[in-house]
Design an enzyme around this catalytic site. Structure first.
Site, PDB file in Angstrom:
ATOM      1  N   VAL A  84      70.307  -9.438  20.423  1.00 47.06           N
ATOM      2  CA  VAL A  84      69.322 -10.046  19.225  1.00 47.06           C
ATOM      3  C   VAL A  84      69.933  -9.359  18.107  1.00 47.06           C
ATOM      4  O   VAL A  84      69.762  -8.146  18.051  1.00 47.06           O
ATOM      5  CB  VAL A  84      67.983  -9.933  19.633  1.00 47.06           C
ATOM      6  N   ARG A  90      62.043  -7.595  18.234  1.00 42.89           N
ATOM      7  CA  ARG A  90      60.535  -7.526  18.555  1.00 42.89           C
ATOM      8  C   ARG A  90      59.849  -8.619  17.827  1.00 42.89           C
ATOM      9  O   ARG A  90      58.661  -8.408  17.256  1.00 42.89           O
ATOM     10  CB  ARG A  90      60.061  -6.194  17.758  1.00 42.89           C
ATOM     11  N   ARG A  91      60.336  -9.813  17.768  1.00 41.00           N
ATOM     12  CA  ARG A  91      59.386 -11.153  17.378  1.00 41.00           C
ATOM     13  C   ARG A  91      59.529 -12.116  18.471  1.00 41.00           C
ATOM     14  O   ARG A  91      59.396 -13.135  18.158  1.00 41.00           O
ATOM     15  CB  ARG A  91      59.783 -11.347  15.867  1.00 41.00           C
ATOM     16  N   GLY A  92      60.127 -11.651  19.668  1.00 44.08           N
ATOM     17  CA  GLY A  92      60.108 -12.572  20.763  1.00 44.08           C
ATOM     18  C   GLY A  92      61.273 -13.386  21.042  1.00 44.08           C
ATOM     19  O   GLY A  92      61.252 -14.378  21.926  1.00 44.08           O
ATOM     20  N   LEU A  94      64.016 -12.449  22.450  1.00 40.75           N
ATOM     21  CA  LEU A  94      64.798 -12.177  23.917  1.00 40.75           C
ATOM     22  C   LEU A  94      63.752 -12.941  25.080  1.00 40.75           C
ATOM     23  O   LEU A  94      64.164 -13.517  25.926  1.00 40.75           O
ATOM     24  CB  LEU A  94      64.652 -10.617  24.075  1.00 40.75           C
ATOM     25  N   THR A  95      62.558 -12.984  24.590  1.00 38.93           N
ATOM     26  CA  THR A  95      61.382 -13.557  25.585  1.00 38.93           C
ATOM     27  C   THR A  95      61.939 -15.046  25.576  1.00 38.93           C
ATOM     28  O   THR A  95      61.966 -15.734  26.676  1.00 38.93           O
ATOM     29  CB  THR A  95      60.051 -13.356  25.037  1.00 38.93           C
ATOM     30  N   TYR A 123      63.678  -5.272  30.972  1.00 35.97           N
ATOM     31  CA  TYR A 123      63.705  -6.676  31.880  1.00 35.97           C
ATOM     32  C   TYR A 123      62.364  -6.807  33.074  1.00 35.97           C
ATOM     33  O   TYR A 123      62.484  -7.730  33.545  1.00 35.97           O
ATOM     34  CB  TYR A 123      64.936  -6.764  32.610  1.00 35.97           C
ATOM     35  N   PHE A 405      79.449  -6.272  34.958  1.00 33.74           N
ATOM     36  CA  PHE A 405      79.611  -7.552  34.112  1.00 33.74           C
ATOM     37  C   PHE A 405      78.340  -7.349  32.878  1.00 33.74           C
ATOM     38  O   PHE A 405      77.906  -6.583  32.930  1.00 33.74           O
ATOM     39  CB  PHE A 405      79.201  -8.852  35.143  1.00 33.74           C
TER      40      PHE A 405
HETATM   41  C1  COA Z   1      66.847  -5.494  24.016  1.00 33.15           C
HETATM   42  C2  COA Z   1      66.738  -6.877  23.108  1.00 33.15           C
HETATM   43  C3  COA Z   1      67.686  -7.851  23.465  1.00 33.15           C
HETATM   44  C4  COA Z   1      65.472  -6.970  22.814  1.00 33.15           C
HETATM   45  O1  COA Z   1      65.088  -8.334  22.098  1.00 33.15           O
HETATM   46  P1  COA Z   1      64.027  -8.608  21.016  1.00 33.15           P
HETATM   47  O2  COA Z   1      64.106 -10.268  20.544  1.00 33.15           O
HETATM   48  O3  COA Z   1      63.562  -7.512  20.365  1.00 33.15           O
HETATM   49  O4  COA Z   1      62.918  -8.938  22.387  1.00 33.15           O
HETATM   50  P2  COA Z   1      61.193  -9.511  22.428  1.00 33.15           P
HETATM   51  O5  COA Z   1      60.993  -9.321  20.842  1.00 33.15           O
HETATM   52  O6  COA Z   1      61.501 -10.635  22.991  1.00 33.15           O
HETATM   53  O7  COA Z   1      60.548  -8.348  23.295  1.00 33.15           O
HETATM   54  C5  COA Z   1      59.679  -8.873  24.088  1.00 33.15           C
HETATM   55  C6  COA Z   1      58.925  -7.470  24.596  1.00 33.15           C
HETATM   56  O8  COA Z   1      60.011  -6.484  25.200  1.00 33.15           O
HETATM   57  C7  COA Z   1      59.616  -5.421  24.585  1.00 33.15           C
HETATM   58  N1  COA Z   1      61.278  -4.731  24.138  1.00 33.15           N
HETATM   59  C8  COA Z   1      62.187  -5.456  23.832  1.00 33.15           C
HETATM   60  N2  COA Z   1      63.187  -4.685  23.905  1.00 33.15           N
HETATM   61  C9  COA Z   1      62.502  -3.413  23.900  1.00 33.15           C
HETATM   62  C10 COA Z   1      63.422  -2.246  23.948  1.00 33.15           C
HETATM   63  N3  COA Z   1      64.798  -2.126  23.908  1.00 33.15           N
HETATM   64  N4  COA Z   1      62.638  -1.120  24.105  1.00 33.15           N
HETATM   65  C11 COA Z   1      61.390  -1.257  24.522  1.00 33.15           C
HETATM   66  N5  COA Z   1      60.535  -2.361  24.090  1.00 33.15           N
HETATM   67  C12 COA Z   1      61.360  -3.276  24.247  1.00 33.15           C
HETATM   68  C13 COA Z   1      59.170  -5.756  23.082  1.00 33.15           C
HETATM   69  O9  COA Z   1      58.614  -4.752  22.584  1.00 33.15           O
HETATM   70  C14 COA Z   1      58.108  -6.790  23.435  1.00 33.15           C
HETATM   71  O10 COA Z   1      57.051  -6.151  23.844  1.00 33.15           O
HETATM   72  P3  COA Z   1      55.518  -6.951  23.934  1.00 33.15           P
HETATM   73  O11 COA Z   1      55.871  -8.349  24.623  1.00 33.15           O
HETATM   74  O12 COA Z   1      54.713  -6.064  24.277  1.00 33.15           O
HETATM   75  O13 COA Z   1      55.454  -7.227  22.207  1.00 33.15           O
HETATM   76  C15 COA Z   1      67.354  -6.206  21.457  1.00 33.15           C
HETATM   77  O14 COA Z   1      66.624  -5.226  21.364  1.00 33.15           O
HETATM   78  C16 COA Z   1      68.712  -5.827  21.420  1.00 33.15           C
HETATM   79  O15 COA Z   1      69.817  -6.808  21.035  1.00 33.15           O
HETATM   80  N6  COA Z   1      69.027  -4.723  21.939  1.00 33.15           N
HETATM   81  C17 COA Z   1      70.304  -4.092  21.569  1.00 33.15           C
HETATM   82  C18 COA Z   1      71.334  -4.722  22.785  1.00 33.15           C
HETATM   83  C19 COA Z   1      70.974  -4.886  24.147  1.00 33.15           C
HETATM   84  O16 COA Z   1      70.399  -3.509  24.456  1.00 33.15           O
HETATM   85  N7  COA Z   1      71.041  -5.649  24.902  1.00 33.15           N
HETATM   86  C20 COA Z   1      70.918  -5.684  26.356  1.00 33.15           C
HETATM   87  C21 COA Z   1      71.884  -5.616  26.961  1.00 33.15           C
HETATM   88  S1  COA Z   1      71.525  -5.585  28.656  1.00 33.15           S
END
Ligand code: COA
Length: 405
Positions: A84, A90-92, A94-95, A123, A405
């Site tokens: 993302v 942190r605005r949903g 990924l969800t 996850y 992967f």
């Molecule tokens: C990890 C990532 C995809 C999360 O995306 P996001 O859009 O911020 O996730 P969301 O807003 O949908 O988060 C949903 C919940 O998960 C939590 N969460 C998501 N990522 C988190 C993280 N890295 N650490 C802690 N909490 C996290 C959020 O706080 C939120 O919690 P809530 O429902 O209690 O408010 C994003 O931070 C990212 O791109 N990170 C870098 C790349 C990465 O790590 N990709 C994953 C590869 S496996």
């Protein structure tokens, strides 16, 4: 107000999604040449994009594969490329992506999804649990020697990267059922494997074990000279599998025989690989880390449960909660015959992520109860339901994926 939508990306949009994913990992966009290879890791129709006001803000994708499970196989969506934009986290986003992807798997009849996680806190909320672990070890090459009593059967031959790309897919395919957690490496997996060796430092070699029944083991490695003055050269063994004890022992004999190596790092191997016991000096090898490997999400609980085998005469009734894929929530009776929905009272209760942890038999059921992941009802305590569940799901060897992967 932000208007967010999730949809499947078409071929013209894939490269921007890849660039967004790389930026989320703080990596620069790929050159045209490297993109040609990365493009081949994308399966058509499996990449999702999240859009806010027509701007791509997040992505996630999957590759269809087959997962080896105890006593069988099950179709699996190998989830990867999740990212993302850093100014939209942190605005949903990924969800929404995860919810859409799980719904797509359910609709396509894929019973299991699996992934490797960049961070362990992400996850679980989407129903994924750690189903397999990896162990990385360090060997002092000059102290390490294979015991004379270890089996031997065949020859080890070395190949360069181009030859490895020709040979290894067939060799790997013969090994993919040898341990629960292993995957079919379809055509979309190999360009990732190739990309690793084209871009990481050091000379790459593939060692293949040719046993009496043909190729039955391999190890790919690269050697990096860290300090010429002090004679420090490290061999990174990053992909290794062996179908027989003789193949395992012969591969280690061959790796230890390579000259001008000070240290060997054997990365991401099965937790129970018997390397210490193979050597004359147990302390020539030490564990650097044990980490989570494959995370699994049961998308269709009954289909996934019935894809694997169970041991013994026990039966157990458990209640699963799945807040995202609600059709999974309910009570199941599990025995050697498989699982079936039931109205009998539950002996154990757990969330779907914990069921994913148990799926390949990689955890002691009682340990997960001890930390509060499994609730034991009064009836379950009377019947030793934890013991029964353990005997049903436990496997002889540690589950292990071993595919990147
Ligand atoms: C990890 C990532 C995809 C999360 O995306 P996001 O859009 O911020 O996730 P969301 O807003 O949908 O988060 C949903 C919940 O998960 C939590 N969460 C998501 N990522 C988190 C993280 N890295 N650490 C802690 N909490 C996290 C959020 O706080 C939120 O919690 P809530 O429902 O209690 O408010 C994003 O931070 C990212 O791109 N990170 C870098 C790349 C990465 O790590 N990709 C994953 C590869 S496996």
């Amino acid at each position: 107000m932000t208007d967010r939508s999730i949809r499947t990306l078409d071929a013209t949009e894939i490269r921007s999604a890849h660039t967004l994913f790389r930026a989320s990992l703080h990596a620069a966009p790929l050159t045209d040449e490297r993109w040609q290879r990365a493009r081949r890791t994308y399966q058509d129709g499996r990449t999702l994009g999240a859009f806010e006001n027509d701007t791509l803000v997040g992505t996630a994708r999957a590759i269809d594969t087959t997962l080896t499970v105890p006593g069988g196989t099950v179709p699996m969506a190998a989830v990867t490329g999740v990212g993302v934009r850093a100014d939209r986290t942190r605005r949903g986003v990924l969800t929404d992506l995860m919810t859409a992807q799980l719904a797509d798997c359910a609709e396509r009849g894929v019973p299991v999804a699996g992934l490797h996680a960049s961070e362990a806190v992400i996850y679980g909320r989407y129903g994924y649990g750690i189903a397999a672990h990896v162990r990385s070890r360090r060997l002092d090459r000059r102290r390490a020697e294979v015991r004379a009593s270890a089996p031997a059967d065949g020859e080890v031959e070395l190949y360069d990267l181009d030859a490895a790309l020709e040979l290894l897919p067939d060799v790997y395919a013969r090994l993919a059922r040898s341990r629960a957690g292993m995957l079919d490496r379809t055509e979309h997996f190999w360009p990732m494997w190739e990309g690793h060796y084209r871009t990481e430092s050091g000379l790459m070699r593939l060692a293949v074990h040719h046993g009496s029944d043909g190729p039955d083991g391999y190890a790919s490695y690269r050697v990096v000279t860290e300090d010429v003055a002090d004679d420090v050269a490290v061999m990174y063994v990053e992909d290794m599998a062996a179908a027989t004890p003789a193949a395992y022992a012969d591969l280690w004999r061959a790796l230890l025989r390579v000259d001008l190596i000070t240290r060997i790092e054997s990365r991401w191997q099965p937790v129970d690989a018997p390397l210490e016991a193979l050597l004359t000096d147990y302390r020539a090898v030490s564990t650097m880390s044990v980490e989570d490997d494959l995370w699994l999400r049961l998308v269709d609980v009954p289909a996934a449960l019935n894809a694997r085998g169970y041991a013994g005469d026990d039966a157990v009734v458990f209640e699963v909660s799945d807040p995202i894929l609600k059709h999974n929530s309910g009570r199941y009776r599990l025995s050697a015959a498989g699982s079936e929905p039931t109205t009998e009272p539950a002996q154990l209760a757990l969330d779907v992520d914990t069921l994913g942890m148990l799926y390949l038999g990689g955890w002691r059921v009682a340990d997960l109860a001890a930390v509060g992941r499994i609730e034991v009802t009064a009836a379950g305590a009377d019947d030793d339901a934890l013991g029964a569940a353990h005997r049903l799901v436990v496997t002889d060897s540690s589950p292990w994926c071993g595919s990147f992967f």
